[in-house]
Enzyme design. Sequence first.
Site, short mmCIF file in Angstrom:
data_model
loop_
_atom_site.label_atom_id
_atom_site.label_comp_id
_atom_site.label_asym_id
_atom_site.label_seq_id
_atom_site.Cartn_x
_atom_site.Cartn_y
_atom_site.Cartn_z
N ASP A 80 0.81 -1.26 0.01
CA ASP A 80 0.05 -0.01 0.11
C ASP A 80 1.01 1.24 -0.10
OD1 ASP A 80 0.89 -0.59 2.58
OD2 ASP A 80 -1.29 -0.86 3.26
N GLU A 150 -5.67 3.57 4.15
CA GLU A 150 -5.85 4.06 5.35
C GLU A 150 -7.50 4.32 5.62
OE1 GLU A 150 -4.32 3.91 8.21
OE2 GLU A 150 -2.15 3.66 7.30
ZN ZN Z 1 -2.39 2.58 9.10
ZN ZN Z 2 -0.66 0.29 7.36
#
Ligand code: ZN
Ligand code: ZN
Length: 432
Positions: A80, A150
Amino acid sequence: MNPLTAALDIEASELLPKLESIYKDLHRNPELSMQEVRSADVTADYLQTQGFEVARRVGVTGVVGLLRNGEGPTVMLRADMDALPVVEATGLPYASSVRVRDEDGAEVGVSHVCGHDLHMTWLMGVARILSRHRDAWAGTVLAVFQPGEEVGLGAQSMIDDGMFERFPKPDVVLGQHVVVGEAGTVGYRSGVILSAGDSLKVKLFGRGAHGSQPQTAIDPVIMAAATAMRLQTIVSREIAPTDNAVLTIGSLHAGVRENIIPEDATLRLNIRTTDEGVRATMLAAVRRICCAECQASNAPREPEFTTISSFPVTRNDVESTERIALAFKAQFGERAYETEPAGASEDFSLFGRAWQVPYVFWFVGGTDAETYARAKAAGQLNTLPNNHSPKFAPVIHPTLGAGLQAMLTAASVWLCNPARARHGTLRPREET
Ligand code: ZN
Ligand code: ZN
């Protein structure tokens, strides 16, 4: 000897310093969720130089790199890219000083205090090894850099952007996260490793009036107070003591003045569960109680529910995890351990769920070994800066190398197994 980590050993002295400078650059240049334009360019350009076919802007800023290397399983590796609206306080020479305006126009700091900069660097390094040592493995690799973890939007946005039609279906999806733990250790777990997380905004409607004339009002403050209290009975009265569940109302707002009964009240709550059934029970109970309390107060209309974010449980495939655990033990020895499930949540599992293939997620420790040992001896592990803390700062070495080893080791279970490559079925890896 694992052929992929053996390849890493050959490259390490040259590769690690390069990755370290990539990491520091990413760390200095964090970007908020769904705005990872620069990070996406850095990762996509890198994959391209390594000979991957690269697709950019998959689901806003997502990047998919494809490397075909003959007959064999397809493995998806995921990292990510997003950072958090937190002013970094690590004091590191490469700390972020980035400031941006949020949706409300307020200035916020941005920093990689969840370690996603490290996740990107790991996957770039893994891509480099796979590309340079094609004789060590066979199959197809999908290197996926996703936006917006997130906020729980990134994986879904890539899926919605036709990811499954555009790229080959993997046999397994693999991902890893840096956490508080002795640097260089790897924590694996079969079954649930991360909780489901659901955040809701609930708006309750009353009727505003003068504070001296309650008979003309429908008071949303009382409605909200009664709702807040009653919501706490879900975990205590409706969920079995053997099940995991947390409900926290982190925000409750109504009114501006002591002598004005306001029009409405807003609660923001967060639910964590580790079982889909318990999760469904909790979500249904929240709705039922909110509606019933409004009715009890004679509210003029039903409450309004808005999903702020929604993360499913991350439930590692048991058979695949067992195979990876064996490989981790062979690679890391004592430094591979079975971890407890964490209370945090991830959207990583959406890829495996939507593709209906097994997925495995694991943790890599990033805390300086001496600092960790001292805190442990003093019974103060909880005081170490955790992910999302302004002071979260993984040590680069040996964390960087350990994450490379972990991902290559896990991928090798599929990519370096001739029996599996030939038959396309899971077989225990033969010792050589
Ligand atoms: Zn995080
Ligand atoms: Zn994370």
